[in-house]
Write an enzyme that holds these catalytic residues in place. Structure first.
Site, PDB file in Angstrom:
ATOM      1  N   PRO A 158    -116.026 -45.360  13.903  1.00 17.59           N
ATOM      2  CA  PRO A 158    -117.284 -45.495  14.660  1.00 17.59           C
ATOM      3  C   PRO A 158    -118.297 -46.347  13.885  1.00 17.59           C
ATOM      4  CG  PRO A 158    -117.144 -43.329  13.643  1.00 17.59           C
ATOM      5  CD  PRO A 158    -115.846 -44.002  13.355  1.00 17.59           C
ATOM      6  N   ASP A 217    -119.533 -46.995   8.606  1.00 17.28           N
ATOM      7  CA  ASP A 217    -118.688 -45.985   9.239  1.00 17.28           C
ATOM      8  C   ASP A 217    -119.537 -44.723   9.375  1.00 17.28           C
ATOM      9  OD1 ASP A 217    -116.900 -43.982   9.895  1.00 17.28           O
ATOM     10  OD2 ASP A 217    -115.405 -44.532   8.382  1.00 17.28           O
ATOM     11  N   HIS A 218    -119.857 -44.352  10.629  1.00 17.43           N
ATOM     12  CA  HIS A 218    -120.784 -43.247  10.848  1.00 17.43           C
ATOM     13  C   HIS A 218    -120.187 -41.902  10.439  1.00 17.43           C
ATOM     14  CE1 HIS A 218    -124.531 -41.726  12.107  1.00 17.43           C
ATOM     15  NE2 HIS A 218    -124.763 -42.547  13.108  1.00 17.43           N
ATOM     16  N   ARG A 219    -118.885 -41.836  10.231  1.00 17.82           N
ATOM     17  CA  ARG A 219    -118.282 -40.597   9.734  1.00 17.82           C
ATOM     18  C   ARG A 219    -118.643 -40.350   8.278  1.00 17.82           C
ATOM     19  NH1 ARG A 219    -112.142 -42.031  10.846  1.00 17.82           N
ATOM     20  NH2 ARG A 219    -112.926 -43.803   9.613  1.00 17.82           N
ATOM     21  N   ALA A 220    -118.944 -41.431   7.549  1.00 21.88           N
ATOM     22  CA  ALA A 220    -119.183 -41.327   6.116  1.00 21.88           C
ATOM     23  C   ALA A 220    -120.627 -41.607   5.726  1.00 21.88           C
ATOM     24  CB  ALA A 220    -118.261 -42.303   5.367  1.00 21.88           C
TER      25      ALA A 220
END
Length: 404
Positions: free
Chosen positions: A204, A376-379
């Site tokens: 994402p 990376d919106h997860r990180a």
């Protein structure tokens, strides 16, 4: 007993390769250290070094053969006293795991006398216990991960660098009645297409942009370059150092997402995108926060030359924690880059140009460069990305702060 030679895994992402050129022929006597062949991987053309003494008994694969699977039998060496008549004319249908010694190998993992084996539908998968545990944590089938360890063994590095293949990747239908020529994709172009498709489908992305005034930096660069003819510092060298220092100042941005874990890095290993004929590679400046502008400049130039000559080794391009893609020298004002998994961010750098700005209530001009950060919106959350980009801006607008 004849010695079988298999297509090696010369990088963690390599699943197949092209045998570009044989450097030996049947009947040649070879010894440990002899270069047998040149193999085109997904990153470069690399030399395959022999580890045994013997006579080349049979070459099963012709020069120029593409899509040779890792682990496929490609040649046989005869030991002293053996007869070539005992060699089969056709390679075995099921290849044994790869046993290699190549200059490309970065990590050497000790192999137990009997390596753990996973049986998946009759296919033997050699892997380390740590690799299997990491694969289970990430929810990845160990059988899907190409092994780069001894004997084709799947090791820790392979699991950490593995990006699952999108199961339903769409191939566009080709249409049009204009004259055309079809050109077969190189291994590098196939890998680029695969990994960047996976990135956009599974990572994402979000983007942050900022304008950076370069006048102080350009003045400092001009002064440094006037002091000696032994070096020539570029704007990109400043950008590499600024990003490396910003990763130290905002360590929350120097991370990678790993399923149910987050890896925080204590060193700034900056990957720099280099365009080469047929594709793109990203050699790494390791520990860039600890290096001065001259060392960064020298290393960047040396790696770029190796990249364009097709001589990069895996240790030259594997393991970066952050990437920079600079199209400013091509006149591109701004753009958005695609994250290179498993990294969590990439900086897209545009060209510097004279713009009219407001400063202290007055209209003036300045050299301004636009940059965009993909995260990376997860990180990385938006606030962390903004803080990191702000640190890069400060270092570049006030280059003397890089000395602190």
């Amino acid at each position: 007993m004849a010695i079988e030679i298999y297509m090696p895994a010369l990088s963690p992402t390599m699943e197949s390769g092209t045998l570009a050129k044989w450097l030996v022929k049947e009947g040649d006597t070879v010894e440990s250290g002899t270069i047998l062949a040149e193999i085109e991987t997904d990153k470069a053309t690399m030399e395959y070094e022999n580890i045994d003494d013997g006579v080349v008994g049979k070459l099963y694969v012709a020069e120029g053969t593409e899509n040779i699977a890792v682990g496929q039998l490609i040649a046989v060496l005869l030991e002293d006293g053996e007869d070539a008549s005992a060699i089969s004319d056709a390679p075995a249908k099921k290849a044994a795991p790869v046993a290699i010694k190549a200059e490309a190998v970065v990590e050497v993992t000790p192999v137990a006398p009997t390596a753990p084996v996973v049986n998946t539908g009759g296919k033997r998968i050699f892997s380390s216990p740590l690799a299997r545990r990491l694969a289970a944590q990430k929810g990845v089938d160990i059988a899907d991960i190409p092994g780069s360890g001894p004997h084709g063994r799947v090791i820790k590095r392979d699991v950490e660098g593995y990006v699952p293949v999108a199961k339903a990747a769409l191939v566009p239908s080709l249409d049009g009645d204009a004259p055309f020529e079809e050109i077969k994709l190189s291994n590098m172009r196939k890998t680029i297409a695969k990994r960047l498709t996976e990135s956009k489908q599974t990572v994402p992305h979000f983007y942050l942009g900022v304008d950076i005034e370069l006048d102080n930096l350009l003045t400092a660069r001009k002064e440094l370059n006037s002091l000696s003819d032994e070096y020539k510092i570029s704007v990109n060298d400043f950008i590499i150092r600024a990003c490396a220092l910003a990763l130290k100042k905002v360590p929350e941005a120097n991370v990678q997402f790993g399923g149910d874990v987050m890896r925080h890095y204590s060193r700034s290993d900056v990957s720099v995108a280099v365009a080469i004929p047929g594709g793109l590679v990203t050699p790494v400046i390791r520990g860039a926060e600890q290096k001065g502008l001259r060392q960064i400049s020298d290393e960047t130039k040396a790696l770029a030359k190796k990249a364009r000559d097709g001589k990069l080794m895996p240790e030259d391009y594997m393991g970066g924690t952050f990437s920079i893609s600079n199209l400013g020298m091509m006149g591109i004002k701004q753009f958005q880059a695609v994250i290179n998994p498993p990294q969590a961010a990439i900086l897209a750098v545009g060209s510097g140009e004279q713009r009219v700005i407001m400063k202290d209530g007055a209209v003036t001009s300045a050299t301004v460069m636009s940059v965009n950060l993909a995260c990376d919106h997860r990180a990385i959350d938006g606030a962390v990305g903004a803080k990191f980009l702000g640190a890069i801006k400060t270092y570049l607008e006030h280059p003397s702060t890089m000395l602190l």
